[in-house]
Design an enzyme around this catalytic site. Structure first.
Site, PDB file in Angstrom:
ATOM      1  N   TYR A 201       1.311  -0.952   0.006  1.00 49.12           N
ATOM      2  CA  TYR A 201       0.544  -0.440  -0.284  1.00 49.12           C
ATOM      3  C   TYR A 201       1.181   1.226   0.333  1.00 49.12           C
ATOM      4  CZ  TYR A 201      -3.734   3.516   1.606  1.00 49.12           C
ATOM      5  OH  TYR A 201      -4.568   4.011   1.678  1.00 49.12           O
TER       6      TYR A 201
ATOM      7  N   GLN B 168       1.481   4.525   0.067  1.00 48.45           N
ATOM      8  CA  GLN B 168       0.138   6.105   0.012  1.00 48.45           C
ATOM      9  C   GLN B 168       1.642   7.153   0.823  1.00 48.45           C
ATOM     10  OE1 GLN B 168      -3.194   5.983   1.629  1.00 48.45           O
ATOM     11  NE2 GLN B 168      -2.786   7.861   3.483  1.00 48.45           N
TER      12      GLN B 168
ATOM     13  N   GLY C 131       5.010  -0.511   3.632  1.00 53.76           N
ATOM     14  CA  GLY C 131       5.568  -2.055   4.036  1.00 53.76           C
ATOM     15  C   GLY C 131       5.712  -3.317   3.559  1.00 53.76           C
TER      16      GLY C 131
ATOM     17  N   GLU D 119      -0.639   4.094  10.480  1.00 51.30           N
ATOM     18  CA  GLU D 119      -1.898   4.001   9.872  1.00 51.30           C
ATOM     19  C   GLU D 119      -3.112   5.701  10.582  1.00 51.30           C
ATOM     20  OE1 GLU D 119      -4.025   2.913   8.756  1.00 51.30           O
ATOM     21  OE2 GLU D 119      -2.757   1.587   7.329  1.00 51.30           O
TER      22      GLU D 119
END
Ligand SMILES: CCCCCCCC/C=C\CCCCCCCCCCCCC/C=C/C(=O)SCCNC(=O)CCNC(=O)[C@H](O)C(C)(C)COP(=O)(O)OP(=O)(O)OC[C@H]1O[C@@H](n2cnc3c(N)ncnc32)[C@H](O)[C@@H]1OP(=O)(O)O
Ligand SMILES: Cc1cc2nc3c(=O)[nH]c(=O)nc-3n(C[C@H](O)[C@H](O)[C@H](O)COP(=O)(O)OP(=O)(O)OC[C@H]3O[C@@H](n4cnc5c(N)ncnc54)[C@H](O)[C@@H]3O)c2cc1C
Length: 664
Positions: free
Chosen positions: A135, A137, A177, A424
């Site tokens: 992911y 971002q 990650g 997060e």
């Protein structure tokens, strides 16, 4: 001595049915049996040994994680484990790996933001791990501010492709990650540009490495960002850096559930809210809340068992010294953490329900509960991870010097856990999202829109602004209604005070920035109210097992009275309680510590952790701490020889020089 249970006397003191508490902790009999079976499967498999993990250099550590992940996958296939069982296996293997991001973010992003067609194409490949995804971002220059990301995805109508590009150094993807060394694909968040117009952030599936030889594809620069905090710990993960030099992908690799780009390059916004682009983060924040109780309970289990084994001072007539768990100061530091572990367990269960509910509604195009789901996941992620990270560190201190040894398990647990306060969503940034939600709620109070769910209490604002606590004696603080009203009044009054102060500013955004610290505190008060309420609601359910409910009532009381004591300033300052009532709360808290004390060891046994999972000499089930600490010390590589490597180069010349100096 092997086979002796040094904590047996403590276990005999239990006033409740530990096996029934294990089921309450697990959430159901099914969950208990699943966890019990899979944790033993992992503990008994040498392929999942943790031996020497903290001593490995980075390259070996990482390779060992790759081995474990491949072995785990092999076992999952061989044993035909379900998704639920596989997720448990990952939990008990207890090692962060690229697989977390593949299963935990890459797949959910495609599921949540991909069209049916896209899901049909990509998910089977991902489920079989024929592609590995991450992911992507965050960028070097932009993490919290998602709208500030710089990577571009420019539509080229000539070729029906997007051109993915990193225009600046600060636009380099940084942190994802699994990106550094493993992922073949990524969901990349980039600014969508078509017909010269910037339509903001969207997700794109981009292949990064060849599926044949794993080499980065042309135009892709990718690597690991370097060593992170702690020995071993999160260094099993290849957090990565990624740059694109005009990399082309087909148009249909833009995730198109929220918005689409047509063959002609026209941007089309679906009728679903744009915030669904942030849906993967909402999902993971919810899982992080559930996981907080796992990490905190683990640290608390170690500190509680060791506090019963460890003795200091107070020996009478040559008898044994006092167990440190009997010191009130130790109890005042430890028991609220034990209570918090249970509190987070139950709020995690509730949040899972809320998340499932909102997901079902979204599928039916009902978006009404999305703002509350966002506020709850963001706020509770912030609250529980902050308390857990601080709690693990407190547990280390509760174990004195030995807590600082890696063999206590606590340093590694802390190092692995603490980034949860940042990833997060940074915890302060997330609290400010809750504060925005609260300010919006307060501003709409006169509009006839009835607050529901976790903010329903705001609907009784007039009462909550005026009421006073009616507690007259310490035990009145055990009445759930007295407690809920106290937490509601505090949260409501803090929010209203912020709203009143905000209204003094001409520019609301300037006011929000100026008052941010107060707003974050109001958000904490609201989130603590949620945790307290959900614990109390849990106690209203039918809970079988002798003495189980009574123990949970003690834990619940400790949780809220400790909060009340710690945040006395809020409760007194908002005028809901008097200083006499605050002092009665403290009296009751001390009484609850005494009630909890004989049950402490059994309450941590109820977590049902294997020694393999705890990975702590101080937290061993049998309490056989000292011989095992002594034994472990000799396994350190420094002790492989009596004479240290380097003696001849460095120590000997020094000693000789000292001799010469002494002769002078
Ligand atoms: C070795 C062993 C291996 C074993 C292997 C076995 C095989 C395994 C098999 C199975 C295994 C399963 C394993 C699963 C494990 C799962 C674990 C998962 C691990 C996770 C690890 C974590 C890694 C970390 C990842 C990351 O960090 S990803 C990046 C995260 N980034 C952020 O969180 C950024 C934070 N910033 C933001 O979210 C936003 O920028 C913002 C702060 C919210 C502001 O956004 P902005 O658009 O500027 O919004 P506003 O203007 O403030 O608000 C506009 C509007 O939108 C609303 N809003 C905002 N966010 C949301 C949202 N998320 N949802 C809904 N609504 C939202 C906001 O309230 C505003 O609303 P209003 O306009 O109504 O006010
Ligand atoms: C171990 C780890 C794994 C990660 N994995 C991934 C991954 O897989 N994929 C991915 O995309 N990202 C990942 N990240 C990145 C992570 O999501 C970001 O680091 C996180 O969102 C915080 O953003 P930041 O680093 O930009 O912090 P910043 O926003 O720069 O925060 C720095 C400081 O500024 C403060 N601050 C920032 N904005 C405000 C504000 N508006 N008001 C008040 N204070 C503010 C913060 O509170 C903090 O104290 C990972 C990070 C870590 C540490």
């Amino acid at each position: 001595m092997e086979g002796v249970d040094y904590l047996a006397d403590e276990r005999k003191k239990a006033e409740f049915d530990v096996n029934e508490m294990k089921i309450v902790w697990a959430g159901s009999r099914h969950n208990f049996e699943l966890s019990d079976r899979i944790s033993k499967l992992v503990a008994n498999d040498p392929g999942f040994s943790k031996e020497g993990r903290t001593m490995l250099p980075r390259k070996e550590l990482f390779k060992n994680t790759l081995r474990k992940a491949t072995y785990a996958w092999k076992r999952i296939i061989e044993l035909r484990l379900s998704e639920e069982e596989a997720a448990k296996l990952r939990h008990f293997v207890d090692e962060p790996a690229f697989t977390d991001l593949h299963w935990g973010m890459f797949i959910p992003a495609i599921k949540g933001q991909g069209t049916d067609e896209q899901q049909k194409k990509w998910l089977p490949l991902a489920y079989k791990m024929q592609i590995i995804g991450c992911y992507a971002q965050t960028e070097l220059g932009h993490g919290s501010n998602v709208q500030g990301l710089e990577t571009t995805a420019t539509f080229d109508p000539q070729t029906d492709e997007f051109v993915i590009h990193s225009p600046t150094l600060t636009s380099s993807k940084w942190w994802p990650g699994g990106l550094g060394k493993v992922s073949t694909h990524a969901v990349v968040y980039a600014r969508l540009i078509t017909n010269g117009k910037d339509y903001g952030i969207n997700g794109f599936i981009v292949q990064l490495r060849s599926l044949e030889d794993h080499k980065p594809l042309p135009g892709v620069t990718v690597g690991d960002i370097g060593l992170k905090f702690g020995n071993g710990a999160y260094n099993t993960m290849d957090n990565g850096v990624l740059r694109f030099d005009h990399v082309r992908i087909p148009r249909d690799q833009m995730l198109m559930r929220v918005s689409q780009v047509t063959r002609e390059g026209k941007y089309v916004q679906s009728d679903v809210p744009r915030q669904l682009l942030y849906g993967t983060m909402v999902y993971v924040r919810q899982t992080i809340v559930s996981d907080a109780s796992n990490a905190l309970s683990r640290a608390v289990c170690i500190a509680t068992r060791y506090s019963a084994v460890r003795r200091q001072f107070g020996s009478q007539n040559g008898g044994q010294e006092i167990q440190v768990i009997d010191y009130k100061t130790q109890q005042n530091r430890l028991f609220p953490l034990l209570a918090s572990a249970y509190a987070f367990r139950f709020v995690g269960e509730w949040l899972k329900w809320l998340y499932t509910d909102v997901t079902q509604r979204l599928q039916a195009n009902d978006f009404s509960t999305l703002p509350e789901a966002h506020a709850c996941t963001a706020g509770l992620k912030s609250l529980t991870t902050t308390a857990t990270a601080d709690g693990i560190e407190e547990c280390r201190k509760l174990c004195g010097g030995h807590g600082y040894l890696c063999s206590s398990g606590l340093p590694e647990l802390f190092a692995v856990y603490v980034p949860a306060c940042t990833y997060e969503g940074d915890n302060t940034v997330l609290l400010l999202q809750v504060a925005r939600f609260l300010m919006k709620t307060v501003s709409q109070l006169g509009s006839g829109k009835k607050p529901v769910g976790t903010i329903a209490y705001m609907g009784r604002i007039e009462h909550l602004m005026q009421c006073r606590s009616d507690v007259k004696q310490a035990k009145d603080w055990l009445k759930p209604s007295a407690v809920v009203e106290a937490f509601e009044a505090r949260a409501a009054r803090m929010s209203v005070a912020c709203a009143q102060n905000l209204s003094k500013f001409d520019n609301p955004e300037e006011g929000f920035a100026e008052l941010a610290a107060d707003l974050a505190e109001a958000a904490v008060a609201h989130c603590q109210l949620i945790v307290v309420s959900k614990f109390i609601e849990k106690l209203q359910q039918d809970i079988p097992g002798e003495g189980v409910k009574q123990q949970l009532e003690v834990l619940c009381g400790i949780y809220y009275l400790f909060l009340l004591h710690k945040h006395q300033g809020d409760f007194l300052g908002t005028g809901y309680i008097t200083s006499k009532q605050a002092s009665l709360a403290n009296d009751q808290l001390r009484a609850l510590y005494s009630q909890l004390r004989p049950n402490a060891i059994s309450l941590v046994d109820a977590f049902n952790y294997t020694d393999h999972f705890l990975d702590s000499i101080l937290g061993r089930y049998d309490g056989n701490v000292y011989p095992k600490l002594y034994e472990a010390a000799w396994k350190d590589p420094l002790n492989q020889s009596d004479i240290a490597d380097g003696f001849h180069e460095y120590i000997r010349p020094l000693l000789k020089q000292q001799l010469r100096t002494a002769r002078l």
